[in-house]
Design a protein around this motif. Structure first.
Motif, short mmCIF file in Angstrom:
data_model
loop_
_atom_site.label_atom_id
_atom_site.label_comp_id
_atom_site.label_asym_id
_atom_site.label_seq_id
_atom_site.Cartn_x
_atom_site.Cartn_y
_atom_site.Cartn_z
N VAL A 154 0.92 -1.34 -0.04
CA VAL A 154 0.17 -0.11 0.04
C VAL A 154 0.93 1.19 -0.13
O VAL A 154 0.69 2.27 -0.73
N LEU A 155 1.87 1.33 0.82
CA LEU A 155 2.84 2.45 0.68
C LEU A 155 3.68 2.72 -0.17
O LEU A 155 3.70 3.75 -1.01
N ASN A 156 3.83 1.51 -1.21
CA ASN A 156 4.66 1.54 -2.34
C ASN A 156 3.79 2.09 -3.38
O ASN A 156 4.29 2.94 -4.20
N GLU A 157 2.35 1.98 -3.48
CA GLU A 157 1.43 2.37 -4.39
C GLU A 157 1.39 3.96 -4.05
O GLU A 157 1.16 4.76 -5.05
N THR A 158 1.63 4.46 -3.20
CA THR A 158 1.40 5.71 -2.78
C THR A 158 2.53 6.63 -2.61
O THR A 158 2.59 7.90 -2.72
N LYS A 213 5.28 6.06 -1.10
CA LYS A 213 6.22 6.32 0.29
C LYS A 213 6.55 4.77 0.98
O LYS A 213 6.29 4.60 1.95
N ASP A 250 -0.93 6.99 9.08
CA ASP A 250 -2.05 7.65 8.08
C ASP A 250 -1.85 6.70 7.02
O ASP A 250 -1.57 7.04 5.58
N ILE A 251 -1.70 5.36 7.17
CA ILE A 251 -1.72 4.29 6.10
C ILE A 251 -3.38 4.09 5.78
O ILE A 251 -4.06 3.68 6.87
N ASP A 252 -3.66 3.56 4.64
CA ASP A 252 -4.91 3.24 4.42
C ASP A 252 -5.46 1.90 5.05
O ASP A 252 -4.73 0.95 4.31
N LYS A 304 -7.38 -0.66 2.72
CA LYS A 304 -6.56 -1.24 1.53
C LYS A 304 -5.75 -2.38 2.13
O LYS A 304 -5.40 -3.31 1.37
#
Length: 625
Positions: free
Chosen positions: A290-294, A296, A331-333, A336
């Protein structure tokens, strides 16, 4: 469940893994024997999975094979033996026989005696193997993290050759070389960390968590700067189909036996189960995705370190609730992440864990991942101590020469070869310009670019500024000198690369330009009435008898007779007075004409309103009667 059944299940996992993967790559480095001539040559040796291999560097030393304690299982102090280097001597590499105790213990004992590195000679003819750390339940491993010297396993045949040469009284010198142990194709390092969320596996788990905490800052700096591309991975096993419905598989696996992990405490009756570890591993993998997709991915380091601190098994906080709190705080979704995890109880494949199992199989030169934790740098498995400084050495050796980030040039990681004799490169001490460029692997002699001006040359004996504005840097490498208020330079600030002495000087333009004596060489001021005086970079020319010198024509104007000069001045004064009189006369005429014109205009205006004496009286209108 008794220990026998637990051991059987654990063994099943290992057997399944070995069948599924099947290829373990022994990471090697080069060993070059430089003397004696009888065994001189280059050999391969296997890097130990402990200590600190000098990735990207080399280490030169003298080999010693002690007369006693040749397996290094006892302290050398008991035998009054020391390997500490003396001033002017090379470091000591201790040759040790394999057997009787752990490889790590041999290294620790030799290090305490002053050894710079150990060479473990195999006791049988076989391919090289990886010397690993012992299982936690088989040794007191407190010393493991204190091993700082590199170690290498050598073949039995090489060990026998070294022993034979030493027995003859020959001095055996060699160089351990790790410069090519990690590929370094470009300016970005790609690395993977095969890790685990389990924090109850003893020293290895403690070491892993400590590494994550200590390495986080460096990892995030490298990732944010675009210097690295990091990917976390997690090892899982699958349960044999025959045991899918067993109590053991149900407690250790998720998704109906597809993804499994050993029991954290090695005891099915207490604490957390293997399936809890699999789920948390999956959650960490999903957080990264999820972080990689955003954009960060580096925040993953914050999540795993926070989870290790806030959600330990010992406090019974190794739960989804604790993990979710951290996910929200960063602040991670969360939605998801949960969607990525899916349903652990469903009889379906999980795309994330399936990909992880496929990634465990070695591709190319990497080999299978079977040791946990494992670091892979540029598709090459890291061997050595899992510690910030040691790992940074391996990662920094993965950058192409001169592209490594500043963190790789820190004093505690590498030696700045440019500090001693400028690395043997060209330098201009006056302008503090050097061609020596420090790199992690050593140094490069490359002519620099300073303030947009590029220097060209071989980098070793000379570098010269070239191109526009090059005179602003060290005067373009040309001659320049100031005397009083005058400065002359042999550098021309255009696209030319040469040095040329300015007008009035002669020389090579680089080292010197000497003043040209124009008077002595009779190239100027040669008219009959001229007097010549040489100056630095120029000359002065004057005329005799007060005449005027014309530099463009190299001549004196006027006559040499004094009377003629006086007459000329008298004529000049008469001319000036005549011009003045003519000017006054012209002004008087001008004033007279203006006055006459104005009088005529006034008379014309007045005539319109009253008759003047000189004009007849006009008659009125006539009417016929």
């Amino acid at each position: 469940m008794n220990q026998g059944k637990l051991g059987f299940l654990t063994l099943s996992f290992l057997l399944i893994l070995s069948v599924a993967l099947g290829r373990f790559v022994v990471e090697k480095n080069s060993l070059k024997v430089t003397s004696p001539d009888s065994i001189k040559g280059i050999y391969e040796c296997a890097i130990g999975n402990f200590g600190v291999p000098q990735y990207g560097g080399t280490l030169v030393g003298t080999v010693v094979y002690p007369n006693s304690n040749q397996k290094a299982c006892k302290s050398y102090s008991d035998f009054d033996v020391s390997f500490k280097s003396r001033a002017g001597h090379l470091p000591t590499f201790v040759l040790i026989d394999r057997g009787d105790c752990f490889f790590t213990l041999k290294a620790w004992i030799a290090q305490q005696a002053g050894a710079a590195a150990i060479l473990v000679a195999d006791n049988k003819a076989e391919p090289l193997i990886t010397m690993d750390t012992p299982e936690e339940d088989k040794s007191d491993a407190d010393y493991l993290q204190n091993i700082t010297i590199p170690s290498a396993l050598i073949t039995k045949s090489l060990g026998d050759s070294l022993k034979s040469a030493l027995s003859k009284g020959d001095m055996v010198n060699m160089k351990l070389d790790w410069t090519e142990s990690v590929p370094h194709p470009d300016e970005r390092v790609e690395y993977e960390l095969w890790t685990n969320s389990n924090d109850q596996c003893g020293k290895k788990c403690d070491t892993q968590i400590e590494f994550l905490k200590n390495f986080k800052g460096a990892a995030q700096i490298l990732e944010k700067g675009g210097h690295t591309q990091f990917t976390p991975h997690y090892i899982t096993w699958y349960c044999p189909e025959a045991f899918t419905l067993s109590k053991q598989c149900k407690s250790q696996c998720i998704n109906h036996g597809r993804y499994c992990a050993p029991d954290p405490e090695q005891d099915f009756t207490k604490g957390y189960d293997g399936k809890d570890v699999v789920v948390q591993n999956l959650r960490q993998a999903c957080v990264y995705r999820v972080l990689n997709e955003t954009g960060k991915p580096w925040v993953w380091w914050d999540y795993v370190t926070d989870f290790a601190i806030r959600c330990p098994m010992k406090d019974k906080k190794y739960t989804k609730e604790c993990a979710d709190e951290i996910i929200k705080s960063l602040d991670i979704d969360l939605k998801k992440v949960d969607k990525c995890i899916g349903d652990p109880d469903a009889d379906v494949e999980n795309s994330i864990l399936k990909a992880e199992q496929e990634s465990q199989v070695g591709k190319g030169s990497r080999g299978d991942v079977t040791i946990l934790p494992t670091l892979v740098v540029n598709n090459r498995q890291y061997r050595g101590k899992l510690e910030k400084g040691a790992v940074l050495k391996a990662m920094c050796s993965g950058f192409q020469e001169s592209t490594e980030p500043a963190i790789c040039l820190a004093e505690d990681l590498e030696t700045n070869e440019c500090l001693e004799n400028n690395g043997g490169c060209w330098q201009d001490k006056a302008s503090n310009i050097t061609a020596c460029r420090d790199t992690y692997r050593g140094r490069l002699c490359v002519c620099p670019t300073v303030q947009g001006v590029k220097f060209s040359g071989d980098g070793y004996t000379h570098c010269r500024a070239s191109g526009a504005l090059h005179c602003g840097i060290n005067n373009g490498g040309c001659w320049r000198e100031t005397r009083g208020s005058y400065t002359y330079s042999a550098c021309v600030d255009d696209h030319s690369n040469g040095c040329k002495c300015p007008l009035g000087f002669k020389g090579d333009g680089v080292k010197s330009c000497e003043d040209v004596d124009e008077c002595k060489e009779k190239t100027v001021c040669q008219c009959p009435d001229c007097k010549c005086k040489n100056t630095w970079g120029s000359y002065e020319c004057s005329c005799k008898n007060g005449l005027l010198y014309m530099r463009e024509h190299d001549t004196c104007i006027g006559s040499s007779k004094v009377g003629t000069t006086k007459l000329s001045w008298s004529f000049l004064w008469i001319l000036i007075i005549g011009v003045g009189v003519a000017g006054l006369a012209g002004y008087a005429v001008y004033k007279y004409r203006i006055r006459s014109y104005m009088d005529a205009e006034i008379r014309g205006i007045m005539a319109q309103y009253m008759p003047l004496e000189s004009q007849p009286t006009p008659s009125g209108p006539h009417m016929d009667i």
